[in-house]
Design an enzyme around this catalytic site. Structure first.
Site, mmCIF file in Angstrom:
data_model
loop_
_atom_site.group_PDB
_atom_site.id
_atom_site.type_symbol
_atom_site.label_atom_id
_atom_site.label_comp_id
_atom_site.label_asym_id
_atom_site.label_seq_id
_atom_site.Cartn_x
_atom_site.Cartn_y
_atom_site.Cartn_z
ATOM 1 N N ASN A 48 0.834 -1.211 0.000
ATOM 2 C CA ASN A 48 0.000 0.000 0.000
ATOM 3 C C ASN A 48 0.867 1.257 0.000
ATOM 4 O O ASN A 48 0.382 2.346 0.305
ATOM 5 C CB ASN A 48 -0.915 0.008 1.222
ATOM 6 C CG ASN A 48 -1.849 -1.187 1.236
ATOM 7 O OD1 ASN A 48 -2.372 -1.584 0.194
ATOM 8 N ND2 ASN A 48 -2.044 -1.783 2.384
ATOM 9 N N HIS A 134 -14.246 -1.329 6.424
ATOM 10 C CA HIS A 134 -13.090 -2.050 6.967
ATOM 11 C C HIS A 134 -13.382 -2.692 8.332
ATOM 12 O O HIS A 134 -14.181 -2.193 9.111
ATOM 13 C CB HIS A 134 -11.931 -1.058 7.117
ATOM 14 C CG HIS A 134 -10.607 -1.693 7.347
ATOM 15 N ND1 HIS A 134 -10.055 -1.829 8.599
ATOM 16 C CD2 HIS A 134 -9.708 -2.220 6.493
ATOM 17 C CE1 HIS A 134 -8.870 -2.410 8.505
ATOM 18 N NE2 HIS A 134 -8.630 -2.659 7.231
ATOM 19 N N GLU A 178 -15.814 4.014 3.479
ATOM 20 C CA GLU A 178 -14.420 4.238 3.089
ATOM 21 C C GLU A 178 -14.438 5.163 1.873
ATOM 22 O O GLU A 178 -15.309 5.025 1.011
ATOM 23 C CB GLU A 178 -13.736 2.909 2.710
ATOM 24 C CG GLU A 178 -13.590 1.965 3.899
ATOM 25 C CD GLU A 178 -12.852 0.670 3.542
ATOM 26 O OE1 GLU A 178 -11.950 0.687 2.691
ATOM 27 O OE2 GLU A 178 -13.200 -0.364 4.131
ATOM 28 N N SER A 182 -10.887 -0.578 0.279
ATOM 29 C CA SER A 182 -9.570 -1.200 0.312
ATOM 30 C C SER A 182 -9.495 -2.493 -0.490
ATOM 31 O O SER A 182 -8.442 -2.837 -1.009
ATOM 32 C CB SER A 182 -9.144 -1.453 1.751
ATOM 33 O OG SER A 182 -10.106 -2.234 2.423
ATOM 34 N N ASP A 207 -13.348 6.965 5.926
ATOM 35 C CA ASP A 207 -12.045 6.348 6.179
ATOM 36 C C ASP A 207 -11.261 6.465 4.873
ATOM 37 O O ASP A 207 -11.566 5.791 3.890
ATOM 38 C CB ASP A 207 -12.248 4.887 6.596
ATOM 39 C CG ASP A 207 -10.928 4.154 6.830
ATOM 40 O OD1 ASP A 207 -9.906 4.559 6.249
ATOM 41 O OD2 ASP A 207 -10.943 3.161 7.580
ATOM 42 N N HIS A 210 -7.027 4.688 1.842
ATOM 43 C CA HIS A 210 -6.472 4.482 0.495
ATOM 44 C C HIS A 210 -6.688 5.682 -0.423
ATOM 45 O O HIS A 210 -6.456 5.592 -1.622
ATOM 46 C CB HIS A 210 -7.072 3.215 -0.123
ATOM 47 C CG HIS A 210 -6.792 2.003 0.701
ATOM 48 N ND1 HIS A 210 -5.617 1.295 0.601
ATOM 49 C CD2 HIS A 210 -7.503 1.414 1.683
ATOM 50 C CE1 HIS A 210 -5.627 0.313 1.484
ATOM 51 N NE2 HIS A 210 -6.759 0.355 2.154
ATOM 52 N N LYS A 240 -0.093 4.058 4.720
ATOM 53 C CA LYS A 240 -0.211 3.640 3.325
ATOM 54 C C LYS A 240 0.528 4.619 2.419
ATOM 55 O O LYS A 240 1.749 4.604 2.425
ATOM 56 C CB LYS A 240 -1.669 3.403 2.992
ATOM 57 C CG LYS A 240 -2.054 2.086 3.696
ATOM 58 C CD LYS A 240 -3.461 1.785 3.902
ATOM 59 C CE LYS A 240 -3.555 0.497 4.752
ATOM 60 N NZ LYS A 240 -4.876 0.252 5.269
HETATM 61 C C1 LIG Z 1 -5.338 -0.274 6.445
HETATM 62 C C2 LIG Z 1 -6.646 0.260 6.814
HETATM 63 C C3 LIG Z 1 -6.901 0.711 8.103
HETATM 64 C C4 LIG Z 1 -5.938 0.519 9.229
HETATM 65 O O1 LIG Z 1 -4.870 1.405 9.170
HETATM 66 P P1 LIG Z 1 -3.492 0.996 9.867
HETATM 67 O O2 LIG Z 1 -2.762 2.278 9.996
HETATM 68 O O3 LIG Z 1 -2.837 0.000 8.975
HETATM 69 O O4 LIG Z 1 -3.872 0.402 11.199
HETATM 70 C C5 LIG Z 1 -8.117 1.310 8.343
HETATM 71 N N1 LIG Z 1 -9.043 1.430 7.381
HETATM 72 C C6 LIG Z 1 -8.828 0.992 6.141
HETATM 73 C C7 LIG Z 1 -9.893 1.171 5.114
HETATM 74 C C8 LIG Z 1 -7.639 0.381 5.813
HETATM 75 O O5 LIG Z 1 -7.441 -0.096 4.591
#
Ligand SMILES: *Cc1c(COP(=O)(O)O)cnc(C)c1O
Length: 382
Positions: A48, A134, A178, A182, A207, A210, A240
């Site tokens: 990522n 997520h 999101e 993801s 969220d 990405h 990421k």
């Molecule tokens: C990776 C991810 C997270 C978690 O983030 P980290 O910093 O890896 O704990 C939260 N939400 C989504 C949509 C993700 O892809």
């Protein structure tokens, strides 16, 4: 002791029979986007690290400088002695990039969601979430104790139906999605969801794990249309595209202040190591100033989808759904044999019957590598 082993073995037997076993494979990552497994070097199409920043000289220098100055550990919670001066700079940069009044940085994205969600919803409150949100949003919803209803993926009409049916009789209401999904790589209708939530006196939580660094000139899903969509709670990760580690929420000052009194995963955990903060600051500087870098992952993903004949990518993630776990595992193995590391995603990470290759693109990929992968994937499709 024996009963513990028997318990674990019987669970594992079922997992193995369904082709859902997982193993941790030692994997060294290096520049630009290569990985080494069992002594073999491959090009990774599953990191990522969308901008290749985890390997960037400026981030490494910033980390080394912070280590020399502050040591390697955070020392204590942010509320004790862990609130290194770099936190203030990082939060100001995040808020600036996202044109938000304030920001708060957490230990990770997962910790952010399980702290944010119970801060703004609890017993007697309501959460309406996209069914594909997520795992850590589901975890936060459960921890909150609020009544949770899921709407069909990206279906604004179904979201409205759920609000119509359940909003009355509840206190606060969070609508959760999101920005970029993801596992699917598609984008949420953020503008429509923000308007719908406002209509029902609900707060939209996006969220952007990405989306930050990739979508909306790197500023995330609420900037994807050119203007700024008013999203009251914008969460994301520094793990990421930012290339380091950590999570954040951008919101108004009162909401951020409340978070500091309520989010247990902020209060009762150790601060991030200062080097992580320093590298993240360097990364945000690059994201804010290098438009060409920020545009690269989506361009690479579109180069790929164009070559394979898939719908144009909406993000740096392209999902090639194959069906059952075994087919996905075999496809991933065939790509690995050609020197491309692509991981097969299987339930429970993705819904039953949608095991897939999840392919991620980075600014660090060369076009020739993207095209070579595309030809291999096209050969695997029915
Ligand atoms: C990776 C991810 C997270 C978690 O983030 P980290 O910093 O890896 O704990 C939260 N939400 C989504 C949509 C993700 O892809």
């Amino acid at each position: 002791m024996e009963s513990l082993t028997r318990f674990a073995d019987s669970k594992l037997d079922r997992i193995n029979a369904a082709n859902l076993h997982r193993t941790l494979k030692a994997t060294g990552r290096g520049a630009p986007i290569t990985v080494v497994r069992a002594g073999r070097e491959m090009i990774s199409f599953c990191c990522n690290d969308y901008l290749g920043l985890s390997q960037h000289a400026k981030l490494k220098e910033a980390a080394i400088e912070a280590i020399e100055r502050y040591g390697v550990g955070g020392g204590a919670s942010r509320f004790v002695t862990g609130n290194n001066p770099l936190y203030g700079e990082l939060e100001a940069r995040l808020a600036g990039l996202k044109s938000s009044p304030a920001a708060c940085v957490f230990g990770s994205g997962y910790l952010a969601n399980i702290g944010i969600i119970p801060t703004f919803a609890g017993d007697g409150d309501l959460i309406i979430g996209d069914e594909l949100m997520h795992a850590c949003m589901h975890a936060g919803a459960r921890l909150s104790g609020a009544k949770t209803q899921l709407f069909h993926h990206n279906d604004i009409d179904d979201c409205r139906r759920k609000l119509d049916a359940h909003r009355a009789g509840h206190g606060t209401c969070l609508v959760m999605t999101e920005g970029v999904f993801s596992m699917e790589g598609d984008r949420a209708p953020v503008r429509e969801l923000a308007a719908l939530a406002a209509e029902f006196d609900a707060w939209l939580l996006t969220d952007d794990a990405h989306a930050l660094g990739v979508i909306g000139d790197g500023r995330g899903s609420s900037h994807a249309g050119g203007d700024t969509i008013a999203v009251p709670l914008q969460m994301g990760t520094l793990s990421k595209a930012v290339g380091v580690y950590g999570g954040y929420l951008c919101a108004d000052e009162a909401a951020i202040d409340l978070l500091k009194h309520r989010a247990r995963s902020l209060i009762y955990t150790t601060a991030l190591p200062p080097m992580v903060l320093a590298s993240a600051i360097a990364a945000l500087e690059l994201i804010a100033s290098d438009a060409e870098l920020v545009a690269a992952p989506l361009n690479k993903a579109r180069l790929f989808t164009g070559r394979v004949g898939l719908a144009p990518a909406q993000s740096a993630i392209v999902s090639v759904v194959l069906g059952d776990p075994e087919t996905a595992l075999n496809a991933a193995q065939a790509l690995e044999d050609k020197g491309f590391l692509v991981i097969a995603m299987r339930p429970p990470t993705v819904p039953e019957g949608t095991s897939r290759l999840r392919i991620t693109f980075s600014a660090a990929h060369r076009d020739a590598e993207v095209l070579a992968l595309a030809d291999c994937v096209a050969a695997l499709l029915p």
